[in-house]
Design a protein around this motif. Structure first.
Motif, short mmCIF file in Angstrom:
data_model
loop_
_atom_site.label_atom_id
_atom_site.label_comp_id
_atom_site.label_asym_id
_atom_site.label_seq_id
_atom_site.Cartn_x
_atom_site.Cartn_y
_atom_site.Cartn_z
N LYS A 230 0.88 -1.22 0.04
CA LYS A 230 -0.12 -0.13 -0.02
C LYS A 230 0.92 1.23 -0.06
O LYS A 230 0.59 2.15 -0.85
CB LYS A 230 -1.01 -0.09 1.36
CG LYS A 230 -2.00 0.96 1.13
CD LYS A 230 -2.77 1.18 2.39
CE LYS A 230 -3.72 2.44 2.37
NZ LYS A 230 -4.69 2.46 3.66
N ARG A 231 1.78 1.28 1.08
CA ARG A 231 2.76 2.66 0.95
C ARG A 231 3.95 2.27 1.89
O ARG A 231 3.84 1.69 2.75
CB ARG A 231 1.83 3.92 1.44
CG ARG A 231 1.44 3.45 3.02
CD ARG A 231 0.60 4.82 3.39
NE ARG A 231 0.04 4.75 4.77
CZ ARG A 231 0.81 5.26 5.92
NH1 ARG A 231 1.54 6.31 5.59
NH2 ARG A 231 0.27 5.12 7.10
N HIS A 232 4.85 2.97 1.54
CA HIS A 232 6.39 2.79 2.45
C HIS A 232 6.10 3.67 3.64
O HIS A 232 5.47 4.55 3.66
CB HIS A 232 7.49 3.49 1.33
CG HIS A 232 7.89 2.69 0.15
ND1 HIS A 232 9.03 1.96 0.20
CD2 HIS A 232 6.98 1.80 -0.76
CE1 HIS A 232 9.07 1.19 -0.88
NE2 HIS A 232 7.87 1.23 -1.42
N LEU A 233 6.79 3.36 4.62
CA LEU A 233 6.88 3.67 5.97
C LEU A 233 8.13 4.06 6.31
O LEU A 233 9.04 3.90 5.65
CB LEU A 233 6.37 2.68 6.92
CG LEU A 233 4.82 2.21 6.54
CD1 LEU A 233 4.33 1.18 7.53
CD2 LEU A 233 3.74 3.41 6.90
N THR A 234 8.31 4.52 7.43
CA THR A 234 9.81 4.63 8.12
C THR A 234 9.98 3.62 9.16
O THR A 234 9.20 2.83 9.45
CB THR A 234 10.00 5.76 8.75
OG1 THR A 234 9.29 5.81 10.01
CG2 THR A 234 9.35 7.04 7.89
N PHE A 235 11.60 3.49 9.56
CA PHE A 235 11.72 2.48 10.29
C PHE A 235 11.09 2.60 11.79
O PHE A 235 11.27 1.77 12.64
CB PHE A 235 13.46 2.30 10.39
CG PHE A 235 14.12 1.69 9.36
CD1 PHE A 235 13.14 1.09 8.12
CD2 PHE A 235 15.45 1.42 9.30
CE1 PHE A 235 14.04 0.63 7.14
CE2 PHE A 235 16.08 0.83 8.52
CZ PHE A 235 15.42 0.33 7.27
N ASP A 236 10.56 3.68 11.90
CA ASP A 236 9.75 3.90 13.16
C ASP A 236 8.69 3.27 13.52
O ASP A 236 8.04 3.03 14.64
CB ASP A 236 9.58 5.45 13.58
CG ASP A 236 11.02 6.25 13.91
OD1 ASP A 236 12.00 5.67 14.35
OD2 ASP A 236 11.04 7.39 13.51
N ASP A 237 8.01 2.72 12.20
CA ASP A 237 6.77 2.18 12.31
C ASP A 237 6.90 0.93 12.97
O ASP A 237 7.88 0.12 12.93
CB ASP A 237 6.38 1.75 10.97
CG ASP A 237 5.00 1.10 10.86
OD1 ASP A 237 3.72 1.84 11.31
OD2 ASP A 237 4.90 -0.07 10.81
N LYS A 238 5.88 0.64 13.84
CA LYS A 238 5.90 -0.54 14.96
C LYS A 238 4.94 -1.48 14.40
O LYS A 238 4.71 -2.64 14.99
CB LYS A 238 5.60 -0.28 16.23
CG LYS A 238 6.59 0.65 16.87
CD LYS A 238 8.20 0.46 16.78
CE LYS A 238 8.90 1.41 17.27
NZ LYS A 238 10.50 1.17 16.93
N VAL A 239 4.08 -1.46 13.20
CA VAL A 239 3.01 -2.37 13.00
C VAL A 239 3.48 -3.22 11.85
O VAL A 239 3.29 -4.34 11.86
CB VAL A 239 1.73 -1.41 12.63
CG1 VAL A 239 0.78 -2.26 12.20
CG2 VAL A 239 1.08 -0.58 13.60
N PHE A 240 3.90 -2.56 10.64
CA PHE A 240 4.52 -3.49 9.55
C PHE A 240 5.95 -3.62 9.78
O PHE A 240 6.67 -2.87 10.11
CB PHE A 240 3.88 -2.59 8.42
CG PHE A 240 2.37 -2.68 8.38
CD1 PHE A 240 1.74 -3.42 7.70
CD2 PHE A 240 1.92 -1.55 8.69
CE1 PHE A 240 0.51 -3.47 7.53
CE2 PHE A 240 0.24 -1.27 8.60
CZ PHE A 240 -0.40 -2.36 8.03
N GLY A 241 6.46 -4.79 9.00
CA GLY A 241 7.79 -5.13 8.87
C GLY A 241 8.29 -4.97 7.37
O GLY A 241 7.50 -4.02 6.72
N PRO A 242 9.21 -5.51 7.22
CA PRO A 242 10.07 -6.29 7.80
C PRO A 242 11.11 -5.54 8.87
O PRO A 242 11.51 -4.38 8.42
CB PRO A 242 10.86 -7.21 6.97
CG PRO A 242 11.10 -6.25 5.84
CD PRO A 242 9.54 -5.44 5.71
N GLU A 243 11.63 -6.19 9.74
CA GLU A 243 12.70 -5.71 10.59
C GLU A 243 14.05 -6.04 9.83
O GLU A 243 14.38 -6.98 9.28
CB GLU A 243 12.77 -6.33 11.98
CG GLU A 243 11.46 -6.17 12.65
CD GLU A 243 11.47 -4.57 13.10
OE1 GLU A 243 12.28 -3.95 13.29
OE2 GLU A 243 10.12 -4.25 13.24
#
Length: 289
Positions: A230-243
Motif C-alpha cells: 500500500k505505502r512505504h513507511l519509516t523504520f519507526d513504524d511498529k506495526v508493519f515489517g520487515p525488521e
C-alpha cells in the motif's frame, strides 16, 4: 569487499541541511556517513549526459556507488508489442544515463499480469528481457547490469521465483531483492531469520554463490492490504515489517557485498544509516550473534 548502503533519492533532510542541486548529492551522502545512492528516474530519464558525468565524478571522488532506478512505466510483460518495445528503449536510456554516471546497475520493474496468467506474463517478460540484453550489447552497454526487482503487489509480476527465473537468462542480470515488497506481497511473510534465510538460499540455488554475494537490494517497511503493498513507511513504524536486523546479520554471516538501498518514506538516508551502523557493529564484534 563489504556491503554498501544508501538511499533511493533524497530524504527530507537533504533540503533541511541546505542542499538544492542533485550535484550536491555526493557531498550529502558522504556527510550522512553512507556510500551508495540510487538516482531516481521513475518518471523518466531526464538527466543530461554532461550533468550525469559531473555527478559521477563527484561521487567517485567520495567513493560513492551510484545505481539508477529505471522508469516505473516499463512493462516487459505487456500484451501490447509497442509497450514492450518502448520498455526496451526506456531500459536503453537508463543504461546510457547510469553509464555516464560511472555506475553499472539499473533497477527495473517487470510489469503486471493483467488479464493473462502469470506464466504468460513471465514468458513475455523473458522475451523482452532477451531483446533488452541484445539492445544493450549492440550499443556497447553490455557491462550494465539490469536488476529486475521483486514487487510488492500480488497482481504484479515479480515474485522471488519469477525474478530469479528472469536472472537465469544471463549472468549479467543481478536480482534486486526488495525485502519490503516480498513481505508485503506475502502479507507479512518475513518474520523470522528462517524466512530471510529462505530468500538467500533461493538466490544461491537458482543463480549461484557469485550473484548471491553481489545482489542488489531495496529495504523498507511497507504497509500492505489484501492486495499487497500500500505505502512505504519509516523504520519507526511498529506495526508493519520487515525488521532489518535478520537481513543485515545474514549479509554479514554469509560474507555478502550487496548494494543496499533504503526506500523509507522521507527518512531513507537516516534509515540506511541505521542499517550501516548495525552492519559495522557486526563487523567490529560489538554485537553477539
Amino acid at each position: 569487499m563489504s556491503a554498501k548502503f544508501g538511499p533511493a533519492g533524497n530524504s527530507l533532510s537533504f533540503k533541511e541541511m541546505g542542499y538544492k542541486s542533485s550535484l550536491q548529492v555526493p557531498e550529502y551522502i558522504e556527510r550522512m556517513g553512507l556510500d551508495a545512492f540510487e538516482y531516481q528516474c521513475g518518471r523518466g530519464v531526464n538527466i543530461g549526459t554532461e550533468k550525469a558525468e559531473q555527478l559521477g565524478r563527484l561521487a567517485k571522488e567520495r567513493n560513492i556507488t551510484l545505481s539508477l532506478h529505471a522508469p516505473y512505466y516499463i512493462s516487459m510483460s505487456s500484451v501490447e508489442p509497442d509497450k514492450r518495445d518502448n520498455s526496451i528503449n526506456y531500459i536503453l536510456s537508463s543504461a546510457r544515463a547510469v553509464k555516464s554516471m560511472g555506475g553499472n546497475r539499473i533497477v527495473v520493474h517487470t510489469g503486471s499480469c493483467g488479464k493473462i496468467s502469470r506464466e504468460q506474463a513471465l514468458d513475455l517478460a523473458i522475451d523482452t528481457m532477451k531483446k533488452a540484453i541484445s539492445a544493450l550489447d549492440a550499443e556497447g552497454l553490455g557491462d550494465i547490469h539490469i536488476c529486475p526487482e521483486t514487487m510488492g503487489k500480488i497482481n504484479q509480476l515479480g515474485t522471488l521465483d519469477e525474478v530469479l527465473t528472469l536472472c537465469r537468462l544471463d549472468e549479467r542480470l543481478i536480482p534486486c531483492i526488495d525485502f519490503g515488497h516480498l513481505n508485503a506481497r506475502t502479507l507479512g511473510g518475513l518474520n523470522s531469520m528462517a524466512d530471510f534465510e529462505a530468500v538467500f538460499d533461493a538466490v544461491e540455488d537458482k543463480l549461484g554463490n557469485s550473484r548471491l554475494k553481489l545482489f542488489h537490494s531495496h529495504f523498507s517497511k511497507i504497509e500492505y492490504t489484501d492486495g499487497g503493498e500500500k505505502r512505504h513507511l519509516t523504520f519507526d513504524d511498529k506495526v508493519f515489517g520487515p525488521e532489518f536486523q535478520p537481513f543485515i546479520e545474514l549479509v554479514y554471516k554469509r560474507n555478502c557485498s550487496p548494494v543496499i538501498i533504503c526506500e523509507s518514506d522521507s527518512t531513507q538516508a537516516e534509515d540506511a544509516l541505521q542499517m550501516k551502523n548495525y552492519y559495522n557493529r557486526l563487523q567490529s564484534g560489538s554485537v553477539d550473534l
